[in-house]
Design a protein around this motif. Sequence first.
Motif, PDB file in Angstrom:
ATOM      1  N   ILE B 678       1.671  30.994  24.616  1.00 57.00           N
ATOM      2  CA  ILE B 678       2.443  32.203  24.870  1.00 57.00           C
ATOM      3  C   ILE B 678       3.859  31.774  25.253  1.00 57.00           C
ATOM      4  N   LEU B 679       4.845  32.358  24.556  1.00 51.86           N
ATOM      5  CA  LEU B 679       6.233  31.933  24.771  1.00 51.86           C
ATOM      6  C   LEU B 679       6.859  32.678  25.945  1.00 51.86           C
ATOM      7  N   ALA B 680       7.852  32.037  26.558  1.00 54.19           N
ATOM      8  CA  ALA B 680       8.564  32.644  27.676  1.00 54.19           C
ATOM      9  C   ALA B 680       9.126  34.000  27.254  1.00 54.19           C
ATOM     10  N   GLY B 681       9.110  34.955  28.177  1.00 53.60           N
ATOM     11  CA  GLY B 681       9.657  36.290  27.904  1.00 53.60           C
ATOM     12  C   GLY B 681       8.590  37.284  27.494  1.00 53.60           C
ATOM     13  N   THR B 682       7.424  36.786  27.098  1.00 50.97           N
ATOM     14  CA  THR B 682       6.340  37.677  26.678  1.00 50.97           C
ATOM     15  C   THR B 682       5.725  38.355  27.906  1.00 50.97           C
ATOM     16  N   THR B 683       5.378  39.625  27.744  1.00 50.65           N
ATOM     17  CA  THR B 683       4.748  40.354  28.844  1.00 50.65           C
ATOM     18  C   THR B 683       3.276  40.570  28.504  1.00 50.65           C
ATOM     19  N   ILE B 684       2.409  40.382  29.496  1.00 47.02           N
ATOM     20  CA  ILE B 684       0.998  40.727  29.257  1.00 47.02           C
ATOM     21  C   ILE B 684       0.567  41.786  30.265  1.00 47.02           C
ATOM     22  N   HIS B 685      -0.319  42.662  29.803  1.00 47.20           N
ATOM     23  CA  HIS B 685      -0.897  43.700  30.651  1.00 47.20           C
ATOM     24  C   HIS B 685      -2.407  43.553  30.578  1.00 47.20           C
ATOM     25  N   VAL B 686      -3.046  43.312  31.720  1.00 44.86           N
ATOM     26  CA  VAL B 686      -4.508  43.318  31.756  1.00 44.86           C
ATOM     27  C   VAL B 686      -4.886  44.460  32.675  1.00 44.86           C
ATOM     28  N   GLY B 687      -5.477  45.501  32.124  1.00 40.61           N
ATOM     29  CA  GLY B 687      -5.708  46.708  32.929  1.00 40.61           C
ATOM     30  C   GLY B 687      -4.361  47.194  33.420  1.00 40.61           C
ATOM     31  N   GLU B 688      -4.229  47.334  34.726  1.00 38.45           N
ATOM     32  CA  GLU B 688      -2.978  47.821  35.295  1.00 38.45           C
ATOM     33  C   GLU B 688      -2.044  46.672  35.703  1.00 38.45           C
ATOM     34  N   ARG B 689      -2.531  45.446  35.614  1.00 36.79           N
ATOM     35  CA  ARG B 689      -1.725  44.304  36.064  1.00 36.79           C
ATOM     36  C   ARG B 689      -0.769  43.851  34.967  1.00 36.79           C
ATOM     37  N   ILE B 690       0.428  43.504  35.372  1.00 41.33           N
ATOM     38  CA  ILE B 690       1.458  43.100  34.421  1.00 41.33           C
ATOM     39  C   ILE B 690       2.007  41.738  34.824  1.00 41.33           C
ATOM     40  N   HIS B 691       2.270  40.904  33.814  1.00 43.17           N
ATOM     41  CA  HIS B 691       2.893  39.613  34.101  1.00 43.17           C
ATOM     42  C   HIS B 691       3.861  39.264  32.976  1.00 43.17           C
ATOM     43  N   GLN B 692       5.026  38.772  33.353  1.00 43.46           N
ATOM     44  CA  GLN B 692       5.952  38.306  32.318  1.00 43.46           C
ATOM     45  C   GLN B 692       6.098  36.798  32.446  1.00 43.46           C
ATOM     46  N   PHE B 693       5.972  36.114  31.309  1.00 48.98           N
ATOM     47  CA  PHE B 693       6.037  34.655  31.322  1.00 48.98           C
ATOM     48  C   PHE B 693       7.485  34.204  31.441  1.00 48.98           C
ATOM     49  N   THR B 694       7.724  33.274  32.386  1.00 46.73           N
ATOM     50  CA  THR B 694       9.085  32.753  32.542  1.00 46.73           C
ATOM     51  C   THR B 694       9.238  31.452  31.770  1.00 46.73           C
ATOM     52  N   LYS B 695       8.130  30.808  31.431  1.00 50.60           N
ATOM     53  CA  LYS B 695       8.216  29.622  30.569  1.00 50.60           C
ATOM     54  C   LYS B 695       7.023  29.609  29.623  1.00 50.60           C
ATOM     55  N   ASP B 696       7.110  28.775  28.636  1.00 53.76           N
ATOM     56  CA  ASP B 696       6.030  28.701  27.657  1.00 53.76           C
ATOM     57  C   ASP B 696       4.751  28.208  28.333  1.00 53.76           C
ATOM     58  N   MET B 697       3.640  28.686  27.850  1.00 55.67           N
ATOM     59  CA  MET B 697       2.370  28.267  28.444  1.00 55.67           C
ATOM     60  C   MET B 697       1.373  28.072  27.314  1.00 55.67           C
ATOM     61  N   GLU B 698       0.576  26.996  27.427  1.00 54.69           N
ATOM     62  CA  GLU B 698      -0.382  26.713  26.358  1.00 54.69           C
ATOM     63  C   GLU B 698      -1.809  26.908  26.843  1.00 54.69           C
ATOM     64  N   HIS B 699      -2.674  27.158  25.901  1.00 54.97           N
ATOM     65  CA  HIS B 699      -4.109  27.344  26.188  1.00 54.97           C
ATOM     66  C   HIS B 699      -4.322  28.347  27.315  1.00 54.97           C
ATOM     67  N   VAL B 700      -3.798  29.530  27.116  1.00 56.01           N
ATOM     68  CA  VAL B 700      -3.882  30.560  28.155  1.00 56.01           C
ATOM     69  C   VAL B 700      -5.204  31.319  28.016  1.00 56.01           C
ATOM     70  N   VAL B 701      -5.904  31.437  29.133  1.00 51.96           N
ATOM     71  CA  VAL B 701      -7.063  32.343  29.200  1.00 51.96           C
ATOM     72  C   VAL B 701      -6.850  33.152  30.469  1.00 51.96           C
ATOM     73  N   VAL B 702      -6.684  34.444  30.335  1.00 52.91           N
ATOM     74  CA  VAL B 702      -6.394  35.222  31.531  1.00 52.91           C
ATOM     75  C   VAL B 702      -7.185  36.524  31.538  1.00 52.91           C
ATOM     76  N   ARG B 703      -7.628  36.877  32.715  1.00 52.04           N
ATOM     77  CA  ARG B 703      -8.333  38.146  32.932  1.00 52.04           C
ATOM     78  C   ARG B 703      -8.014  38.582  34.355  1.00 52.04           C
ATOM     79  N   ILE B 704      -8.571  39.709  34.796  1.00 48.51           N
ATOM     80  CA  ILE B 704      -8.423  40.058  36.208  1.00 48.51           C
ATOM     81  C   ILE B 704      -9.805  40.144  36.832  1.00 48.51           C
TER      82      ILE B 704
END
Lengths: 103, 715
Positions: B678-704
Amino acid sequence: MFSYRLQEQDGRMIVYCEGDIDIDAGDLIEEQLEPALQEQQQVVLNLEQVHFVDSSGIGLLIGLVQGLKEQERIVSLEHVQPEVMEVFELLQLDEILGKDVFS
Amino acid sequence: MERSIVSRGKTVEQAIDRALTLLEASKQQVSIEIIDEENKGLLGFNVRPAVVKVTLMQESPDHAVTDETGRASSSVHPASLSNASEQESPGLTASRQQLSVLDAGQSPASAANTNPSSSKQKAASPVQDGQIWIEGGEMRVRIFPGGSLPKLDAFKSGDVLINGQPLLAGQTAEIGEFDHVEIALTEELREPLWQIQVEPKAMQASVHVEPGSHIRRYLLDTEPESRLMLRVGQRREILPIEPARIVEQLTMLGVVYGIDQEAIARACRASEPGEYIVARGTEPIPGVDGMFELRADTEAKKVQPKLRQDGTIDYRETREFPSVGEGDLIGVVRPAEPGQDGIDVFGRSVAAPPVRQVQILAGKDVTLSDDGLQAIAQRAGMPTQVKQGYHIKLSIVPKLMQSGDINLSTGNIHFLGDVEISGAVQDTMQVEAEGNIHIRGNINMANIVAGQSLIVNANVISSQVVVGQMYLFYGQIAPLLQSIAEQCELLKAAIRQVSSASAFKLDDMDEHGLAPLFKVLFQGRFRGMHEVLQRMVKLKEQYAQLPGDDWKRYYDELQRGFLTGESSHFRTADDLESFIRRTRYLYSVVVVPAMEQIFARLHHVQNSHVRCGGNLIIEKGCYNAHLFCEGHLQADGTLRGGTYHAVGGMTIQEAGSPGTGSTSLHVGAKSVIRAKKILAGTTIHVGERIHQFTKDMEHVVVRINSDNEFVWHGE
C-alpha cells in the motif's frame, strides 16, 4: 373533558390541569394553552387532577413541553398521579422530555 | 417482668420465707425451685444450707411479651432452664437477664455452693474485697464481710438496669448483695426469604434465596475481679429453609418437570443470597430444513472453456456459469430432518421449531422425477433458481449469442435470459440481461446491467456497470429487515404493556390506529426502530425498480403503518403479528445461500463505476475506478486512484498512486484488507475506523478488533 386554570405563583405560572389529557384536548392545548404560555419563563404543569391519558394526549403534552423548552423556558410536571406516571414511565417520557421536567 | 431471687437458709422453709419477704410476695404469687436441700451434717461436720430459687410470677397479662423474652434469657441458673422454653420471634428481641444473687457470704463454705470453682475461694484472705464475674453467661457476685462491694461498668446506656435504674455509659455502680441487676441483650432473628420464579419460556424455574439467620448474644465469661466490664459475644446461625416448602411451592406453581433436588438442598442451606435453578426443562432440538443441491455446478467445473469455430465461447464449457445438457440431472432435493420436541418445567411438550421442506416447481424446460426430489433438464442451458420462501422455481434459461460488437448498428440489448457477446460494447450502448452476461471485448462508454453475474475478458472504460442489482438490494436490506422484525416484537410487547396500564385510554385508536402511540414511542424507546424504517424508505428510493410485487406491498404496509403520522392501519398489537411474519419471510428471501451468490469478473477497469451484489474479481487492475461489492474484492493488479468498497473484505496486489492521496479502500467492520503493498497517501476504512498511510507499507493485513481498534500485520 379537559380544562385548565392558570395561576401565577412566585414568578412561576402554574397550570392546574383537570380531566383527561386525550385526543379531545387537542384544540384547547394547541390553540389556547400554548399561546397563553408563550410569555412565561417558568411553567409548572400540575397534573393532580388528571387521571387518564391517551397516546394522542401524550403527544400533545410532548409537543407543548418541547415547544417551551426550545425557547429555553423552564418546564416541569408536578403532582402526577401514580397511574398516569406508570404510563409516562412505560413510554419513557423522561427520556423524551428530559429528566429535569420530572424533578 | 419476672423477678427471681436465689435465697439460702438453714432449712428450705427458712430460705423461702426470706425470699418472700424480699419480694414482698406470698407463696401463691411465686414459683419455687429447690436447688439444694439443707444438710444437717453429722456431729456438726459438713453442714450445708438449703438453696432455693423463688420467682415472682407474672401478674398482668399485658406483660406477656416481656415475660416471654425475659424467660428466654433467664438462663441465669442452669437449673432454671427446664421451664425456660426458647422462644423465637421475628425481628429484634430484647432480652433481659435478671440477676439477683443473694449470698450471705458469711462463711466460705456457703459461698462455695454457688461457686463451683472453689479454687478461687482458697485464695481468700481474711478481709477480702467483693468479687464480680460472669460464669456460664450469668453474673455472680461474692461479698465478704468488711470488704468493699464489687463494681460494674456500664457498657451501653440503658443496657444495664440496677434495681430498675439504668446505668448510663461511662458510669460505674457498686453491686451489693440485694441489688437486682438486669442486662439487656438483643438478639436478631431474620427469617429466610425466598421466591420462586419461572422464566417466561418456562424452560427453567429458579429460587432466589436471602438466607435467614439467628444472631444470639451472650455474656462472655470473666475471671472474678473487683470490677467487671461486661463483654458480649455473638453467634450467627443460619436458619435453613425446609426443602419441602420449596417443593410444595413448586407443585403449587405447577412445576413438575426437571426438578433438581440437589439444587433445592443447596438453596435451602445457602449462607449467602443467591439464585438457584431448581428445575430445568429440556430444550427442543431443532431439525434441519430441507434444501436443494445443485449438481450441474460441480460437473461443469471439470471442463475448460473451448473456442467455437466462429470465435465464440461454448457456454457449457466455461466453468464460471453452471450449465446442463439435455437430460442432465440439475439437482436433488434433500428432505428436511425434523427436530426433537422438548419439555418445559410445567411438563408441557415444547415443539421443536418446524422444519420446512423445499419444494421444487418445474419451470421452463425442467421436469421433475415422480417423487419430486430430482430435477432434470429438458434442453441444454443455464439452470436458474428463483426462491420464493421454500419454493424453488427451477428453469433452464435460454441464451442470446451475439457475435461481433454491440454498437449503434446492432442497437441496445435487453434480454430475459443470459447474453454472450463475442465483441465489444461501444459508444453509449446498453446491454441489459436478467441472467448472466459474458462480454469478450471491451466495454467503452457503455452501460451494462446484469441480473446475475458478469464476465468481461477485456477492459471496462468510462462505463457504468451494475451486477446482480437484486443482490445489491438484498445485501443492503437484509440487516434492516432483521432489525425491523426484532424491534416489532419488542414494540408488540410495549403496546400490550401500555394498553394494560389503568390510566391509559385507548379511545383514539379507533380513529387513528396506533399512529399516535408510535409517534410517542419513536421519540423515546423506539427511536432506533424509527431510524431503521427511514433507512428502508431511503433504500427504496435508491432502487427505482423493486424486484416484484411482494416488495411493493410490503413497503406500502410499512409506510401506511408506521410513517404516515396521522393514522395507522395497525390498531392492536396483534396487527403487528402478520407484519412481522411478512418481514421474516422477506428476510428469508434476501439471505442468499452462498451457492447462489453471483459475481463479476473483469479484466481492467478505468474511469468507471462498478456495483456488484456478490464477489468482484479484477484480473489486472483499476485506474481511477469506483467499485462497490457486497462480497469480497480480489484484484491481481494495482488499484491506482479511486474508491474501492468491499463489504466482505479485499485481497489486492497494490493500492495507491505515488504522490497523491486519491486512493481509498473500504471494507466492512468484520472484514480484512490484505495487500502486498500500500503506497503512502492511501486511505483505508475498516468499519468506522480510518487510517491514512504516511509511508509505503508491504504485506499489509489489517482488520479491527472487538474494541474497534486496528490490528496490523505488516512491514
